[in-house]
Write a protein that holds these residues in place. Structure first.
Motif, PDB file in Angstrom:
ATOM      1  N   ARG A  51       4.557  86.284  13.534  1.00 42.74           N
ATOM      2  CA  ARG A  51       3.917  85.510  14.591  1.00 42.74           C
ATOM      3  C   ARG A  51       3.991  86.311  15.883  1.00 42.74           C
ATOM      4  O   ARG A  51       5.068  86.673  16.343  1.00 42.74           O
ATOM      5  N   HIS A  80       0.205  76.401  18.644  1.00 40.74           N
ATOM      6  CA  HIS A  80       0.864  76.075  17.380  1.00 40.74           C
ATOM      7  C   HIS A  80      -0.159  75.757  16.299  1.00 40.74           C
ATOM      8  O   HIS A  80      -0.015  76.162  15.136  1.00 40.74           O
ATOM      9  N   THR A  81      -1.199  75.026  16.687  1.00 35.62           N
ATOM     10  CA  THR A  81      -2.228  74.656  15.714  1.00 35.62           C
ATOM     11  C   THR A  81      -2.927  75.892  15.168  1.00 35.62           C
ATOM     12  O   THR A  81      -3.160  76.008  13.958  1.00 35.62           O
ATOM     13  N   THR A  83      -1.682  78.922  15.045  1.00 41.79           N
ATOM     14  CA  THR A  83      -0.712  79.601  14.181  1.00 41.79           C
ATOM     15  C   THR A  83      -0.713  78.987  12.788  1.00 41.79           C
ATOM     16  O   THR A  83      -0.777  79.697  11.770  1.00 41.79           O
ATOM     17  N   ILE A  84      -0.669  77.661  12.720  1.00 41.26           N
ATOM     18  CA  ILE A  84      -0.642  76.966  11.428  1.00 41.26           C
ATOM     19  C   ILE A  84      -1.911  77.243  10.642  1.00 41.26           C
ATOM     20  O   ILE A  84      -1.864  77.561   9.440  1.00 41.26           O
ATOM     21  N   GLU A 106       9.599  79.018  14.336  1.00 40.71           N
ATOM     22  CA  GLU A 106       8.687  79.455  13.279  1.00 40.71           C
ATOM     23  C   GLU A 106       8.869  78.657  11.998  1.00 40.71           C
ATOM     24  O   GLU A 106       7.911  78.459  11.244  1.00 40.71           O
ATOM     25  N   TRP A 109       6.351  75.632  12.106  1.00 41.60           N
ATOM     26  CA  TRP A 109       4.928  75.932  11.931  1.00 41.60           C
ATOM     27  C   TRP A 109       4.681  76.565  10.559  1.00 41.60           C
ATOM     28  O   TRP A 109       3.631  76.335   9.947  1.00 41.60           O
ATOM     29  N   TYR A 112       4.634  73.692   8.006  1.00 44.10           N
ATOM     30  CA  TYR A 112       3.391  72.919   8.125  1.00 44.10           C
ATOM     31  C   TYR A 112       2.229  73.675   7.471  1.00 44.10           C
ATOM     32  O   TYR A 112       1.405  73.088   6.769  1.00 44.10           O
ATOM     33  N   ARG A 137      11.288  68.008  18.237  1.00 44.93           N
ATOM     34  CA  ARG A 137      11.326  69.076  17.244  1.00 44.93           C
ATOM     35  C   ARG A 137      12.456  68.860  16.229  1.00 44.93           C
ATOM     36  O   ARG A 137      12.305  69.233  15.057  1.00 44.93           O
ATOM     37  N   PRO A 384       2.524  68.076  13.559  1.00 40.82           N
ATOM     38  CA  PRO A 384       2.974  69.188  14.396  1.00 40.82           C
ATOM     39  C   PRO A 384       3.012  68.793  15.868  1.00 40.82           C
ATOM     40  O   PRO A 384       2.230  67.957  16.330  1.00 40.82           O
ATOM     41  N   ALA A 388       2.474  71.884  21.773  1.00 37.86           N
ATOM     42  CA  ALA A 388       3.240  72.988  21.424  1.00 37.86           C
ATOM     43  C   ALA A 388       3.929  74.022  22.352  1.00 37.86           C
ATOM     44  O   ALA A 388       3.387  74.299  23.330  1.00 37.86           O
TER      45      ALA A 388
END
Length: 395
Positions: A51, A80-81, A83-84, A106, A109, A112, A137, A384, A388
């Motif tokens: 990441r 974050h979205t 990344t997922i 990490e 994510w 997820y 979290r 998630p 983020a």
């Protein structure tokens, strides 16, 4: 993508177990462990997904890893979205059997993404004793634990911290980190080493470079002026504060800010003392590397360091944030070379026996190859996050 998905005509048993490791691209200790678990493994294919970090350009190191034969991809960090989604796409293409998500945040994510892509088995690896979970979290992590096959802690202290936070004890397993011993040479003979100090650690709030710099100034007041090598990257703001403190205390000529060191084995193999001044650790890999290289290891008496050495036998522990205590230990180590050499030799033998990467890899492979018989829960996870002993003992 550098690899095509397996043929749909081939049964799953016809190919090796596919394991995807997802970790920060900051090239911290967690990143190094993930790298060490990749590459050629018996009965296993691996992929490393990093990441992206704003403070580190991954391109040169990604290129180096690929030249070593590793399959490496990089996903964005800015959302974050995103990344997922990016990691889920890689999972759908490569079809891993196991997704191993390393480190906070990490591991949130990554899991997820694994759920989104339908990866059959999810594993979390926790690399530190203290993380900034916060209420939301932590809630996500505890709910994701119901869909996670195992939660691996890199030390007993990390496992204890996870259980205290509410993670299911029956799924929390300790696999102590290891390093590639062959990379860390025996180093120069003791009498040929510099009377110098190295601290291999990135600049971050977790690390305590300031106490080491203050101890250096106290040593200078006693007429002891060893060179102090600070080897590591990290946040520029923390490095700037450390540089300012060195100037204010008049030790800027002694304290060398090296940044990234491409040949750490050479540096550790030519100095006598390796210090890890820190507020907390998962397991102090930099200190272990120094001990394996023949340095005398000196660390803060905090969790994650206490498991690395035995005070007065294989190294030295100093009270947390105690510059005077650290200066006293350093002075004694520098003034009693023969005693320090004996402790360093004992530390080297201990570190080589206890922290071998081959043992770590065997333990991980055993976990990957033999999933638990207990069925992992099927409760849906949360959504998630949208936003983020200051005295030294010589024998």
């Amino acid at each position: 993508m550098n690899a095509s998905p397996p043929s749909s005509a081939a049964p799953a048993a016809a190919r090796p177990l596919r394991v995807l490791h997802f970790v920060s691209g900051g090239f911290s200790g967690a990143t190094q462990v993930a790298i060490d678990l990749c590459g050629e493994q018996p009965g296993q294919q691996t992929m490393l997904v990093l990441r992206r970090r704003a403070s580190v350009d991954p391109a040169p190191r990604v290129r180096e890893l690929r030249e070593r034969g590793l399959l490496v991809e990089v996903v964005p960090r800015w959302s974050h979205t995103v990344t997922i989604w990016a990691l889920a796409r890689i999972c759908r293409d490569w079809q891993p059997d196991v997704l191993v998500a390393h480190g906070f945040s990490e591991h949130l994510w990554g899991r997820y993404a694994g759920l989104r892509a339908g990866v059959p088995r999810l594993i979390q690896v926790e690399h530190n004793t203290r993380e900034n979970y916060g209420f939301w979290r932590l809630r996500q992590s505890l709910r994701l634990a119901k869909r996670t096959e195992r939660i691996i802690a890199v030390s007993q202290a990390v496992r204890d911290a996870l259980v205290r936070l509410g993670h299911p004890a029956e799924r929390c397993t300790v696999v102590v980190n290891g390093i590639e011993l062959g990379r860390w040479t025996q180093g120069r003979p003791w009498d040929e080493r510099e009377d110098a100090i190295v601290m291999p650690a990135r600049f971050a709030a977790q690390k305590d470079h300031f106490t080491l710099i203050r101890a250096t100034a106290l040593l200078a007041a006693q007429g002891l002026r060893p060179v102090v090598y600070l080897a590591g990257e990290g946040k520029s703001s923390w490095r700037a504060r450390a540089e300012r403190l060195a100037r204010e205390l008049g030790v800027q000529e002694q304290v060398r800010f090296l940044g990234h060191v491409s040949d750490m084995p050479e540096l550790l193999g030519r100095v006598k003392l390796c210090v890890l001044s820190t507020h907390y650790e998962g397991l102090g890999l930099g200190l272990i590397e120094g001990m394996v290289s023949g340095c005398c290891g000196i660390g803060s008496d905090v969790e994650g360091v206490q498991e690395v050495l035995t005070h007065g036998e294989t190294g030295f522990l100093v009270p947390h944030e105690d510059a005077q205590g650290l200066a006293q230990t350093l002075a004694r180590c520098l003034q009693d070379s023969a005693g320090t050499a004996r402790v360093a030799a004992a530390g080297q033998l201990h570190a080589r026996a206890a922290f071998d990467r081959r043992r770590m890899r065997r333990q991980y492979l055993e976990l990957f190859s033999h999933p638990p018989t207990e069925k992992v829960g099927t409760n849906p996870p949360a959504r998630p996050d949208p936003q983020a002993h200051s005295s030294a003992a010589f024998g």
